[in-house]
Scaffold this motif. Structure first.
Motif, PDB file in Angstrom:
ATOM      1  N   ASP A   1     -52.077  71.551  38.472  1.00 22.46           N
ATOM      2  CA  ASP A   1     -51.911  71.195  37.062  1.00 22.46           C
ATOM      3  C   ASP A   1     -51.218  72.315  36.279  1.00 22.46           C
ATOM      4  O   ASP A   1     -50.404  72.057  35.385  1.00 22.46           O
TER       5      ASP A   1
ATOM      6  N   GLU B   1     -47.604  72.196  37.220  1.00 18.46           N
ATOM      7  CA  GLU B   1     -47.021  70.986  36.635  1.00 18.46           C
ATOM      8  C   GLU B   1     -46.654  71.217  35.169  1.00 18.46           C
ATOM      9  O   GLU B   1     -45.622  70.725  34.684  1.00 18.46           O
ATOM     10  N   ARG B   2     -47.469  71.993  34.479  1.00 18.13           N
ATOM     11  CA  ARG B   2     -47.175  72.304  33.084  1.00 18.13           C
ATOM     12  C   ARG B   2     -45.869  73.081  32.961  1.00 18.13           C
ATOM     13  O   ARG B   2     -45.113  72.909  32.003  1.00 18.13           O
TER      14      ARG B   2
ATOM     15  N   SER C   1     -43.108  70.581  33.091  1.00 24.15           N
ATOM     16  CA  SER C   1     -43.024  69.870  31.816  1.00 24.15           C
ATOM     17  C   SER C   1     -42.317  70.710  30.764  1.00 24.15           C
ATOM     18  O   SER C   1     -41.465  70.217  30.016  1.00 24.15           O
ATOM     19  N   ALA C   2     -42.668  71.986  30.708  1.00 21.12           N
ATOM     20  CA  ALA C   2     -42.061  72.879  29.725  1.00 21.12           C
ATOM     21  C   ALA C   2     -40.550  72.974  29.932  1.00 21.12           C
ATOM     22  O   ALA C   2     -39.770  72.950  28.966  1.00 21.12           O
TER      23      ALA C   2
ATOM     24  N   ALA D   1     -46.178  80.700  34.683  1.00 25.13           N
ATOM     25  CA  ALA D   1     -47.353  79.833  34.591  1.00 25.13           C
ATOM     26  C   ALA D   1     -48.521  80.374  35.402  1.00 25.13           C
ATOM     27  O   ALA D   1     -49.657  80.443  34.914  1.00 25.13           O
TER      28      ALA D   1
ATOM     29  N   HIS E   1     -52.034  82.093  34.052  1.00 21.19           N
ATOM     30  CA  HIS E   1     -53.287  81.465  34.481  1.00 21.19           C
ATOM     31  C   HIS E   1     -54.264  82.511  35.016  1.00 21.19           C
ATOM     32  O   HIS E   1     -55.459  82.487  34.687  1.00 21.19           O
TER      33      HIS E   1
END
Length: 333
Positions: free
Chosen positions: A25, A28-29, A32-33, A310, A314
């Motif tokens: 996830d 995946e972000r 998307s960004a 990312a 995290h």
């Protein structure tokens, strides 16, 4: 003014973060960004060093809304195993998106890159693989071959697996490791064509400079994730494949046109009137990927600085007390 920098070593990182759907996830972000169009991501600084059988990549990206941005240095020196050393190395530096000051250094020796690359493969499986996969196959026998199959299994639990490698002993060892890790039977095959014919989901993970999968191997319902080509000159997928499939997706169109399978297709004149779809556009629902069960799809992954940012952010947010904090003084120059 004194401040602390978080430093985490590879053994410490291995204890706190692993490949799971939470990490999928997170990555995946990043896709998307990228598709939203506001990410600042310069071209990869890439050095091919054939005189020492090595390569070095430097990647970075600034993602609006993220607290930090990473700069990742990733060397690969492939004669190292003869010296008793690992081929891959490297580190990530996380800087504040507000001040530009260094907040963390992850001495991961490529571990975070391994994880985010595998997670990217899981994102591709999530959005492009057939809804049901009976057999999955991997071309290659290294760490990423193992991780890509584990990533695929998170999204499409399959019943059996196949492995192909130039070294049959390594292929057998990889198959045994994956059988133990996933609890489903894996076996080695001596033919890439046989692997592709029997699988609905295939991942290629090699540094090959000659195509391993050709257009005549394609069959209805097949998905291929190609992630070995990340430098100009590497090529796992024959150019005609990209012209023959129903949907081609990539992590970054500009990057894949320079470094990925898309580059080989453009150079061969097999991509004259086609348009690439970025995986992030599929994630956001802006573009369609697999539309019919029998579609043949391919995802071209070269690895982006956005993925590095990312995963580094995290780690910082999810494990703020991991490793050790080193106090330093902020000077001026």
């Amino acid at each position: 003014m004194p401040r602390d920098i978080q430093i985490i070593t590879e053994p410490q990182l291995r204890k706190i973060i692993a490949l799971d759907r939470v990490l999928v996830d997170v990555v995946e972000r990043a896709f998307s960004a990228l598709a939203e169009g506001h990410v600042v991501m310069p071209p990869v600084l890439s050095m091919d060093l054939p005189m020492v059988h090595g390569e070095v990549d430097v990647k970075t990206a600034y993602i609006p809304g993220f607290d930090g941005f990473a700069i990742k240095v990733s060397p690969g020196f492939f004669n190292n195993p003869k010296l008793g050393l690992p081929s891959l190395n490297g580190l990530m530096v996380l800087l504040s998106a507000k001040t530009g000051l260094v907040e963390a250094v992850y001495l991961d020796n490529g571990y975070l890159t391994e994880l985010r690359t595998a997670a990217a493969g899981a994102v591709a499986a999530r959005h492009l693989a057939p809804s049901t996969v009976d057999t999955a196959g991997v071309v290659g026998t290294g760490i990423q071959a193992r991780l890509q199959m584990q990533a695929a299994f998170l999204e499409r639990p399959f019943r059996r697996g196949l492995v192909w490698g130039r070294d049959t002993d390594k292929a057998d060892a990889c198959a045994k490791d994956l059988t133990a890790a996933l609890g489903v039977p894996f076996s080695a095959t001596t033919s890439v064509a046989d692997l592709v014919a029997r699988a609905q989901f295939v991942v290629t993970t090699t540094p090959s400079r000659e195509p391993l999968i050709t257009a005549d191997m394609l069959h209805p319902g097949l998905h291929i994730t190609a992630m070995g080509s990340d430098q100009a000159g590497k090529n796992e997928i024959a150019p005609r494949v990209l012209a023959a499939i129903d949907a081609y997706a990539c992590d970054s169109q500009s990057q894949c046109a320079a470094l990925g399978e898309l580059r080989a297709a453009i150079d061969a004149g097999a991509w004259a009137d086609h348009k690439a779809i970025e995986l992030g556009e599929i994630v956001l629902g802006k573009k369609a990927g697999r539309e019919q069960p029998n579609d043949v799809t391919l995802c071209d992954l070269t690895g982006t600085g956005a993925q590095d940012t990312a995963i580094a952010c995290h780690v910082r947010m999810a494990f703020p007390d991991a490793g050790q904090s080193i106090p330093i003084s902020t000077g001026t120059s």
